[in-house]
Design a protein around this motif. Structure first.
Motif, PDB file in Angstrom:
ATOM      1  N   ILE A  55     -16.069 -46.252  14.857  1.00 49.60           N
ATOM      2  CA  ILE A  55     -17.078 -45.427  14.199  1.00 49.60           C
ATOM      3  C   ILE A  55     -18.324 -45.432  15.073  1.00 49.60           C
ATOM      4  O   ILE A  55     -18.751 -46.472  15.553  1.00 49.60           O
ATOM      5  CB  ILE A  55     -17.361 -45.959  12.775  1.00 49.60           C
ATOM      6  CG1 ILE A  55     -16.082 -45.832  11.961  1.00 49.60           C
ATOM      7  CG2 ILE A  55     -18.514 -45.199  12.133  1.00 49.60           C
ATOM      8  CD1 ILE A  55     -16.122 -46.523  10.632  1.00 49.60           C
ATOM      9  N   LYS A  56     -18.916 -44.258  15.251  1.00 55.84           N
ATOM     10  CA  LYS A  56     -19.986 -44.118  16.229  1.00 55.84           C
ATOM     11  C   LYS A  56     -21.383 -44.372  15.689  1.00 55.84           C
ATOM     12  O   LYS A  56     -22.296 -44.618  16.447  1.00 55.84           O
ATOM     13  CB  LYS A  56     -19.940 -42.720  16.844  1.00 55.84           C
ATOM     14  CG  LYS A  56     -18.642 -42.473  17.573  1.00 55.84           C
ATOM     15  CD  LYS A  56     -18.586 -41.091  18.165  1.00 55.84           C
ATOM     16  CE  LYS A  56     -17.193 -40.876  18.701  1.00 55.84           C
ATOM     17  NZ  LYS A  56     -17.126 -40.264  19.960  1.00 55.84           N
ATOM     18  N   ARG A  64     -20.073 -33.020  15.296  1.00 53.80           N
ATOM     19  CA  ARG A  64     -19.709 -33.793  14.108  1.00 53.80           C
ATOM     20  C   ARG A  64     -18.325 -34.384  14.291  1.00 53.80           C
ATOM     21  O   ARG A  64     -17.441 -33.772  14.871  1.00 53.80           O
ATOM     22  CB  ARG A  64     -19.725 -32.903  12.873  1.00 53.80           C
ATOM     23  CG  ARG A  64     -21.112 -32.449  12.535  1.00 53.80           C
ATOM     24  CD  ARG A  64     -21.080 -31.637  11.273  1.00 53.80           C
ATOM     25  NE  ARG A  64     -22.437 -31.276  10.916  1.00 53.80           N
ATOM     26  CZ  ARG A  64     -22.802 -30.948   9.700  1.00 53.80           C
ATOM     27  NH1 ARG A  64     -21.911 -30.913   8.744  1.00 53.80           N
ATOM     28  NH2 ARG A  64     -24.031 -30.642   9.440  1.00 53.80           N
ATOM     29  N   VAL A  65     -18.158 -35.580  13.748  1.00 55.77           N
ATOM     30  CA  VAL A  65     -16.877 -36.266  13.844  1.00 55.77           C
ATOM     31  C   VAL A  65     -16.283 -36.352  12.446  1.00 55.77           C
ATOM     32  O   VAL A  65     -16.964 -36.711  11.498  1.00 55.77           O
ATOM     33  CB  VAL A  65     -17.058 -37.694  14.415  1.00 55.77           C
ATOM     34  CG1 VAL A  65     -15.739 -38.429  14.454  1.00 55.77           C
ATOM     35  CG2 VAL A  65     -17.696 -37.635  15.780  1.00 55.77           C
ATOM     36  N   VAL A 100     -15.793 -32.086   6.845  1.00 55.82           N
ATOM     37  CA  VAL A 100     -17.126 -32.200   7.438  1.00 55.82           C
ATOM     38  C   VAL A 100     -17.928 -30.945   7.125  1.00 55.82           C
ATOM     39  O   VAL A 100     -17.440 -29.832   7.286  1.00 55.82           O
ATOM     40  CB  VAL A 100     -17.020 -32.385   8.972  1.00 55.82           C
ATOM     41  CG1 VAL A 100     -18.396 -32.324   9.616  1.00 55.82           C
ATOM     42  CG2 VAL A 100     -16.349 -33.694   9.291  1.00 55.82           C
ATOM     43  N   GLY A 101     -19.154 -31.140   6.670  1.00 57.06           N
ATOM     44  CA  GLY A 101     -20.049 -30.026   6.423  1.00 57.06           C
ATOM     45  C   GLY A 101     -19.810 -29.279   5.126  1.00 57.06           C
ATOM     46  O   GLY A 101     -20.552 -28.384   4.783  1.00 57.06           O
ATOM     47  N   LYS A 102     -18.774 -29.649   4.386  1.00 57.95           N
ATOM     48  CA  LYS A 102     -18.481 -28.952   3.138  1.00 57.95           C
ATOM     49  C   LYS A 102     -19.389 -29.506   2.050  1.00 57.95           C
ATOM     50  O   LYS A 102     -19.313 -30.662   1.697  1.00 57.95           O
ATOM     51  CB  LYS A 102     -17.009 -29.155   2.752  1.00 57.95           C
ATOM     52  CG  LYS A 102     -16.591 -28.408   1.526  1.00 57.95           C
ATOM     53  CD  LYS A 102     -16.580 -26.924   1.779  1.00 57.95           C
ATOM     54  CE  LYS A 102     -16.019 -26.178   0.589  1.00 57.95           C
ATOM     55  NZ  LYS A 102     -16.112 -24.763   0.750  1.00 57.95           N
TER      56      LYS A 102
END
Length: 85
Positions: free
Chosen positions: A34-35, A4-5, A59-61
């Motif tokens: 941005i990927k 994750r970025v 991220v992921g929160k």
């Protein structure tokens, strides 16, 4: 599987600004590094729906549906912090 970025909040606001000026997704991706095009679409969706508090989330929160980071009661905040410890 990729990692994750995390993009800083400033990048997310810059994306919104460039999209409103009429830039294409791929031009924004090239300019800001941005990927994934779906990341831009997600940020635009959050902006349209008024969920801009999500720009500052790590991220992921994940938060309970309908509640932002500041929508939790004091008791609920303490329970979550206790659970993390």
């Amino acid at each position: 599987m990729g990692t994750r970025v995390h993009y800083p909040e400033e990048i997310k606001w810059k994306v919104i600004e460039l999209k409103q000026k009429g830039f294409t997704n791929h031009a924004i991706m090239d300019q800001l590094g941005i990927k994934n095009v779906y990341q831009i679409k997600t940020w635009m969706k959050w902006h349209r729906e008024g969920r801009i508090h999500r720009f500052s989330q790590p991220v992921g929160k994940q938060y309970t549906y309908g509640k932002g980071p500041y929508g939790l009661s004091k008791v609920e905040e303490l329970r979550r912090k206790n659970k993390q410890l």
